[in-house]
Design a protein around this motif. Structure first.
Motif, PDB file in Angstrom:
ATOM      1  N   LEU A 117     -17.712  -8.930  25.194  1.00 26.60           N
ATOM      2  CA  LEU A 117     -18.135  -7.848  23.291  1.00 26.60           C
ATOM      3  C   LEU A 117     -18.343  -8.581  22.826  1.00 26.60           C
ATOM      4  O   LEU A 117     -19.352  -7.572  22.142  1.00 26.60           O
ATOM      5  N   GLY A 124     -17.586  -3.278  20.511  1.00 27.01           N
ATOM      6  CA  GLY A 124     -16.616  -4.031  21.060  1.00 27.01           C
ATOM      7  C   GLY A 124     -15.952  -4.200  20.586  1.00 27.01           C
ATOM      8  O   GLY A 124     -15.138  -4.445  21.167  1.00 27.01           O
ATOM      9  N   GLU A 125     -15.914  -3.343  19.195  1.00 25.85           N
ATOM     10  CA  GLU A 125     -14.400  -3.386  19.065  1.00 25.85           C
ATOM     11  C   GLU A 125     -13.546  -2.305  18.978  1.00 25.85           C
ATOM     12  O   GLU A 125     -12.341  -2.587  18.904  1.00 25.85           O
ATOM     13  N   VAL A 127     -13.103  -1.970  22.312  1.00 25.42           N
ATOM     14  CA  VAL A 127     -12.798  -2.698  23.350  1.00 25.42           C
ATOM     15  C   VAL A 127     -12.048  -4.303  23.224  1.00 25.42           C
ATOM     16  O   VAL A 127     -11.917  -4.508  22.661  1.00 25.42           O
ATOM     17  N   PRO A 129      -9.433  -7.045  24.621  1.00 29.50           N
ATOM     18  CA  PRO A 129      -8.947  -7.404  26.137  1.00 29.50           C
ATOM     19  C   PRO A 129      -7.910  -8.235  25.976  1.00 29.50           C
ATOM     20  O   PRO A 129      -7.984  -8.701  24.782  1.00 29.50           O
ATOM     21  N   HIS A 152     -11.621 -15.317  22.340  1.00 29.25           N
ATOM     22  CA  HIS A 152     -11.718 -14.865  21.870  1.00 29.25           C
ATOM     23  C   HIS A 152     -10.899 -14.676  20.414  1.00 29.25           C
ATOM     24  O   HIS A 152      -9.771 -14.446  21.631  1.00 29.25           O
ATOM     25  N   ALA A 218     -20.665  -5.904  29.871  1.00 27.04           N
ATOM     26  CA  ALA A 218     -21.424  -5.140  28.686  1.00 27.04           C
ATOM     27  C   ALA A 218     -21.800  -3.755  29.557  1.00 27.04           C
ATOM     28  O   ALA A 218     -21.581  -2.426  28.369  1.00 27.04           O
TER      29      ALA A 218
END
Length: 233
Positions: A117, A124-125, A127, A129, A152, A218
């Motif tokens: 991320l 990455g925002e 997605v 986790p 995270h 990624a």
């Protein structure tokens, strides 16, 4: 035709049983049977599966034709709030099934998700986790809240009743089982160890084998995000 199907099923069962036995006798010190089995299974079948074109390169495993993973679930998050797949509708997810008392593989894979991320940057925002516990007896919402915060800030921890966890695991075809080792006073959990990339529709788009690098994940996620963006335009 019926005989062919029967013999094919028996042959597949024999292969899986052989892999399980191989995992049992060849596992490394400290490695659970579930982890060893997942590694052997990926080595035999996973290496032959084509990487999705949208996955952006190495790391992702395409699901065999006719196989669908993911879907509906009903669990509780780290804040004690009941959640279902509808709470994540329209969002991409990186999902991992593990437990907070896991000594090695779970922290490693969750760290990989966090690093992937970070590599994605602003993308990455998009997605979320997610850690789904396979040890609901010990993994209370409070336990999960403390644990996920170490990896995270956006990592969601999900748990539930044993029945709710079993149903979620079934939909992702996750193996897990309680294990009591002679040299340990407390139990541990054997479990498979794949990271699942889940699309906005709640279905698994790609799987990542244990030890897949953050860069590879990624890259695969970037490819899927771009593909999804093109598909919605």
């Amino acid at each position: 035709m019926l005989k062919v199907i029967r013999y094919s099923s028996l042959a597949l069962l024999a292969v899986v049983a052989g892999l399980w036995a191989w995992a049992w006798v060849s596992r490394a010190p400290g490695e659970s049977v579930g982890e060893a089995f997942a590694q052997r299974l990926a080595g035999v079948f996973g290496q032959q599966l084509p990487v999705p074109a949208a996955g952006g390169g190495a790391g992702g495993m395409q699901l065999p034709p006719g196989i669908s993973l993911g879907g509906a679930f009903s669990l509780v998050n780290q804040d004690g709030v009941a959640v279902t797949e509808r709470d994540f509708a329209g969002r991409w997810m990186l999902v991992y099934f593990g437990f907070t008392y896991c000594p090695d593989v779970c922290p490693t894979e969750l760290g990989t998700i966090a690093a992937a991320l970070d590599t994605l940057g602003p993308a990455g925002e998009q997605v979320v986790p997610v850690l789904v516990s396979v040890d609901p007896q010990r993994d209370t919402p409070a336990q999960l809240k403390d644990y996920v915060s170490r990896f995270h800030p956006r990592l969601q921890g999900l748990t539930g009743t044993p029945e709710q966890v079993a149903e979620a695991a079934r939909r992702y075809r996750v193996y897990y089982a309680r294990a009591q080792r002679p040299d340990q006073s407390d139990y541990t959990m054997d479990h498979s160890s794949f990271i699942y990339l889940v699309g906005p529709d709640g279905r698994v788009r790609s799987m990542f084998r244990p030890d897949t690098s953050p860069d590879a994940i990624a890259a695969a996620v970037t490819g899927q995000l771009r593909s999804g963006s093109r598909g919605s335009s």
